[in-house]
Enzyme design. Structure first.
Site, PDB file in Angstrom:
ATOM      1  N   HIS A 142       1.098  -1.185   0.015  1.00  0.00           N
ATOM      2  CA  HIS A 142       0.091  -0.111  -0.018  1.00  0.00           C
ATOM      3  C   HIS A 142       0.793   1.177   0.094  1.00  0.00           C
ATOM      4  O   HIS A 142       1.744   1.345  -1.110  1.00  0.00           O
ATOM      5  CB  HIS A 142      -1.030  -0.159   1.074  1.00  0.00           C
ATOM      6  CG  HIS A 142      -2.058   0.995   1.127  1.00  0.00           C
ATOM      7  ND1 HIS A 142      -2.432   1.676   0.229  1.00  0.00           N
ATOM      8  CD2 HIS A 142      -2.716   1.161   2.309  1.00  0.00           C
ATOM      9  CE1 HIS A 142      -3.444   2.435   0.567  1.00  0.00           C
ATOM     10  NE2 HIS A 142      -3.652   2.217   1.870  1.00  0.00           N
ATOM     11  N   HIS A 193      -2.568  -1.795 -10.365  1.00  0.00           N
ATOM     12  CA  HIS A 193      -3.669  -1.130  -9.342  1.00  0.00           C
ATOM     13  C   HIS A 193      -4.815  -2.078  -9.166  1.00  0.00           C
ATOM     14  O   HIS A 193      -5.023  -2.874 -10.063  1.00  0.00           O
ATOM     15  CB  HIS A 193      -4.166   0.022  -9.876  1.00  0.00           C
ATOM     16  CG  HIS A 193      -4.786   0.975  -8.786  1.00  0.00           C
ATOM     17  ND1 HIS A 193      -6.158   0.831  -8.393  1.00  0.00           N
ATOM     18  CD2 HIS A 193      -4.205   1.747  -7.985  1.00  0.00           C
ATOM     19  CE1 HIS A 193      -6.213   1.725  -7.416  1.00  0.00           C
ATOM     20  NE2 HIS A 193      -5.028   2.136  -7.030  1.00  0.00           N
ATOM     21  N   ASP A 198       2.650   5.671  -7.578  1.00  0.00           N
ATOM     22  CA  ASP A 198       3.905   5.801  -6.883  1.00  0.00           C
ATOM     23  C   ASP A 198       5.278   6.005  -7.777  1.00  0.00           C
ATOM     24  O   ASP A 198       6.378   6.425  -7.137  1.00  0.00           O
ATOM     25  CB  ASP A 198       4.376   4.560  -5.877  1.00  0.00           C
ATOM     26  CG  ASP A 198       3.334   4.412  -5.017  1.00  0.00           C
ATOM     27  OD1 ASP A 198       2.963   5.765  -4.297  1.00  0.00           O
ATOM     28  OD2 ASP A 198       2.790   3.467  -4.283  1.00  0.00           O
TER      29      ASP A 198
HETATM   30  N1  NMX Z   1       4.850  -6.474 -10.632  1.00  0.00           N
HETATM   31  C1  NMX Z   1       4.849  -8.045 -10.674  1.00  0.00           C
HETATM   32  N2  NMX Z   1       3.530  -8.597 -10.498  1.00  0.00           N
HETATM   33  C2  NMX Z   1       2.470  -7.867 -10.503  1.00  0.00           C
HETATM   34  C3  NMX Z   1       2.557  -6.607 -10.720  1.00  0.00           C
HETATM   35  C4  NMX Z   1       3.685  -5.858 -10.532  1.00  0.00           C
HETATM   36  N3  NMX Z   1       3.813  -4.433 -10.898  1.00  0.00           N
HETATM   37  N4  NMX Z   1       1.159  -6.104 -10.480  1.00  0.00           N
HETATM   38  C5  NMX Z   1       0.421  -7.254 -10.389  1.00  0.00           C
HETATM   39  N5  NMX Z   1       1.110  -8.273 -10.332  1.00  0.00           N
HETATM   40  C6  NMX Z   1       0.961  -9.772 -10.118  1.00  0.00           C
HETATM   41  C7  NMX Z   1       0.361  -9.755  -8.749  1.00  0.00           C
HETATM   42  O1  NMX Z   1       1.113 -10.047  -7.651  1.00  0.00           O
HETATM   43  C8  NMX Z   1      -0.602 -11.086  -8.843  1.00  0.00           C
HETATM   44  O2  NMX Z   1       0.156 -12.426  -8.682  1.00  0.00           O
HETATM   45  P1  NMX Z   1      -0.338 -13.348  -8.094  1.00  0.00           P
HETATM   46  O3  NMX Z   1      -1.659 -13.882  -8.734  1.00  0.00           O
HETATM   47  O4  NMX Z   1       0.632 -14.490  -8.404  1.00  0.00           O
HETATM   48  O5  NMX Z   1      -0.657 -13.147  -6.617  1.00  0.00           O
HETATM   49  C9  NMX Z   1      -1.197 -10.911 -10.229  1.00  0.00           C
HETATM   50  O6  NMX Z   1      -0.185 -10.029 -10.938  1.00  0.00           O
HETATM   51  C10 NMX Z   1      -2.670 -10.242 -10.282  1.00  0.00           C
HETATM   52  O7  NMX Z   1      -2.613  -9.079  -9.779  1.00  0.00           O
HETATM   53  P2  NMX Z   1      -3.469  -7.872  -9.897  1.00  0.00           P
HETATM   54  O8  NMX Z   1      -4.931  -8.413  -9.862  1.00  0.00           O
HETATM   55  O9  NMX Z   1      -3.050  -7.239 -11.438  1.00  0.00           O
HETATM   56  O10 NMX Z   1      -3.205  -6.842  -9.086  1.00  0.00           O
HETATM   57  P3  NMX Z   1      -3.679  -6.625  -7.335  1.00  0.00           P
HETATM   58  O11 NMX Z   1      -4.879  -5.781  -7.292  1.00  0.00           O
HETATM   59  O12 NMX Z   1      -3.792  -7.828  -6.721  1.00  0.00           O
HETATM   60  O13 NMX Z   1      -2.756  -5.754  -6.738  1.00  0.00           O
HETATM   61  C11 NMX Z   1      -0.965  -3.995  -6.583  1.00  0.00           C
HETATM   62  C12 NMX Z   1      -2.321  -4.509  -6.966  1.00  0.00           C
HETATM   63  C13 NMX Z   1      -0.785  -2.773  -6.734  1.00  0.00           C
HETATM   64  C14 NMX Z   1      -0.749  -4.514  -5.025  1.00  0.00           C
HETATM   65  C15 NMX Z   1      -0.010  -4.879  -7.389  1.00  0.00           C
HETATM   66  O14 NMX Z   1      -0.238  -4.510  -8.913  1.00  0.00           O
HETATM   67  C16 NMX Z   1       1.484  -4.578  -7.158  1.00  0.00           C
HETATM   68  O15 NMX Z   1       2.112  -5.437  -6.195  1.00  0.00           O
HETATM   69  N6  NMX Z   1       2.161  -3.596  -7.746  1.00  0.00           N
HETATM   70  C17 NMX Z   1       3.470  -3.363  -7.395  1.00  0.00           C
HETATM   71  C18 NMX Z   1       3.737  -2.708  -6.059  1.00  0.00           C
HETATM   72  C19 NMX Z   1       3.230  -1.329  -6.172  1.00  0.00           C
HETATM   73  O16 NMX Z   1       3.524  -0.396  -7.104  1.00  0.00           O
HETATM   74  N7  NMX Z   1       2.121  -1.008  -5.338  1.00  0.00           N
HETATM   75  C20 NMX Z   1       1.507   0.439  -5.213  1.00  0.00           C
HETATM   76  C21 NMX Z   1       0.538   0.509  -4.607  1.00  0.00           C
HETATM   77  C22 NMX Z   1      -0.045   1.664  -4.749  1.00  0.00           C
HETATM   78  N8  NMX Z   1      -1.414   1.915  -5.667  1.00  0.00           N
HETATM   79  O17 NMX Z   1      -2.070   0.828  -5.543  1.00  0.00           O
HETATM   80  O18 NMX Z   1      -1.315   2.711  -6.407  1.00  0.00           O
HETATM   81  C1  MLT Z   2      -4.337   4.665  -2.985  1.00  0.00           C
HETATM   82  O1  MLT Z   2      -4.452   5.912  -3.288  1.00  0.00           O
HETATM   83  O2  MLT Z   2      -4.850   4.417  -1.564  1.00  0.00           O
HETATM   84  C2  MLT Z   2      -3.827   3.577  -3.619  1.00  0.00           C
HETATM   85  O3  MLT Z   2      -3.966   3.936  -5.054  1.00  0.00           O
HETATM   86  C3  MLT Z   2      -4.474   2.237  -3.132  1.00  0.00           C
HETATM   87  C4  MLT Z   2      -5.952   1.941  -3.653  1.00  0.00           C
HETATM   88  O4  MLT Z   2      -6.650   2.806  -4.124  1.00  0.00           O
HETATM   89  O5  MLT Z   2      -6.256   0.738  -3.319  1.00  0.00           O
END
Ligand code: NMX
Ligand code: MLT
Length: 388
Positions: free
Chosen positions: A227, A268, A323
């Site tokens: 997060h 996201h 981010d």
């Molecule tokens: N790099 C590698 N793997 C990823 C990424 C990424 N940037 N984005 C999604 N995945 C993977 C994710 O880990 C999941 O794998 P598994 O099924 O093995 O658990 C799969 O793709 C499906 O994930 P999604 O449904 O696309 O994304 P989810 O909603 O679960 O997660 C985040 C959203 C933001 C947690 C994820 O995209 C992520 O971990 N991003 C990298 C970390 C990051 O930049 N976080 C920023 C948070 C701030 N924000 O949300 O704006």
């Molecule tokens: C936020 O601004 O809180 C992040 O983008 C995470 C989210 O919306 O789930």
């Protein structure tokens, strides 16, 4: 327009998915659409990025932008609330300097609540917003060992000026610093009702814990690496990339994925396009620091990573998130230690979470407020074993 299509039936497939897509309530401050990102009270964030933070705080609490007169009087109101009613400094001075700045922020907010809590949700939320710049400045100074000669607070200054004044960094471009922080605050203030920290803060408040206790809990939720703390990890990641050459960046991204590490700054839970908050920060960077090495790296990542991530059909959104560029901008203006970055996110989010807590506690259901949160969990086989 907000996507108001809601799921009407919760099926087994929705269990253990982090409530993904399951509607749980209404939000009066903001909504997020998959393509245009967050809207504050109906305004797309792309239209608000240039506003002063005070006017956006006003918007989140009053659901309309202020007139010039309302803006002036709101700033006076915040100024009248700014003085911290007691000694937060001596508490901060006792904290371990190796502790994470987000833990300091959470404890700082808890301490403000111990020094003064009113019986009124909105009063507490606005008092906390008014006191955040000073708390933030004190956290930086005390952690850095610059505990003496802290300039006296000057409540007549705006929120960002008061932070920069307390911080009192030497050898930096303070005007550029104020511009970056001001934009940062506006872009990060709110993000719908269901992001983890906002949801957690409202859940805690639903048991009628104070705004301060709820907000400290929300900050703890924000501190997680998936997060809010992703902004720290993202700059650490950018520093690790170390080159803006597109081929080298691509090789780096592929190696990270191979090693099962996330590509920070991409993806996201709701958005399915580049986050407009990222777009706004890229525009600002292109204006103020196009030659900054980290900014050049994130600009290359913005081109390369979505292409590589798109190769994995499991990834719902391969595009840049909020981010990706914020760390490069903060680094450029003098905040070179990424462990502090999430505290800026937290500072901003206090406004949105505060406004949402006020709405849930004192406005929704004709002012009665939502009841205490109590979602249903289905018993698993193991928990039923004793009655088999
Ligand atoms: N790099 C590698 N793997 C990823 C990424 C990424 N940037 N984005 C999604 N995945 C993977 C994710 O880990 C999941 O794998 P598994 O099924 O093995 O658990 C799969 O793709 C499906 O994930 P999604 O449904 O696309 O994304 P989810 O909603 O679960 O997660 C985040 C959203 C933001 C947690 C994820 O995209 C992520 O971990 N991003 C990298 C970390 C990051 O930049 N976080 C920023 C948070 C701030 N924000 O949300 O704006
Ligand atoms: C936020 O601004 O809180 C992040 O983008 C995470 C989210 O919306 O789930």
């Amino acid at each position: 327009m907000a996507d108001n299509k809601v799921l009407l039936e919760v099926t087994e497939n929705h269990l253990n998915t982090g409530l993904r897509g399951v509607p749980v309530g209404t939000c009066r401050t903001s909504y997020v659409t998959p393509t245009e990102g967050v809207h504050y009270c109906g305004y797309p964030i792309s239209e608000l990025a240039q506003f002063d933070p005070e006017d956006i705080v006003y918007l989140l609490f009053n659901k309309e932008l202020p007139t010039p007169e309302q803006s002036t009087s709101f700033r006076q109101d915040l100024a009248a609330r700014a003085e911290i009613p007691g000694d937060v400094e001596s508490v901060l001075k006792t904290l371990p300097k190796f502790g994470h700045p987000m833990d300091w922020l959470s404890i700082g907010i808890h301490t403000l609540g111990m020094l003064e809590t009113t019986e009124d949700w909105k009063e507490d939320a606005l008092n906390l917003i008014a006191r955040m710049p000073r708390l933030m400045g004190l956290i930086f100074r005390i952690r850095e060992g610059r505990e003496n000669d802290i300039p006296a607070d000057d409540a007549s200054m705006n929120l960002v000026d008061r932070f920069v004044h307390a911080l009192d960094f030497e050898g930096v471009d303070k005007e550029k610093m104020k511009r970056v922080i001001s934009t940062y605050l506006v872009l990060h203030m709110d993000h719908g009702g269901g992001n983890l920290s906002t949801f957690s803060g409202k859940a805690i408040a639903s048991g009628k814990a104070t705004v301060y206790s709820s907000m400290a809990g929300a900050m703890n939720a924000l501190s997680g690496p998936l997060h809010g703390r992703a902004n720290q990890s993202c700059l650490e990641f950018v520093l690790k990339v170390g080159t803006s050459d597109p081929d080298e960046v691509e090789a780096f991204v592929r190696a990270e994925l191979e090693a099962k590490r996330p590509i920070f700054g991409f993806g996201h839970a709701v958005l399915r396009a580049e986050d407009p908050r990222a777009t706004a920060q890229f525009l600002l960077g292109a204006e103020i620091c196009p030659e900054d090495e980290n900014f050049k790296i994130v600009t290359t990542l913005r081109e390369v990573a979505p292409r590589v991530l798109s190769e994995n059909p499991k990834i719902s959104n391969p595009n840049a998130n909020v981010d990706i560029a914020s760390g490069a901008l903060l680094h450029h203006i003098g905040f070179t230690d990424p462990t502090y970055y999430t505290t800026f996110f937290g500072w901003a989010r206090v406004a949105g979470i505060g406004a949402q807590i006020v709405d849930e506690r004192a406005v929704l259901r004709d002012g009665k407020g939502t009841p205490i949160y109590r979602p249903k969990y289905i018993a698993e086989a193991q928990s039923l074993r004793h009655i088999e």
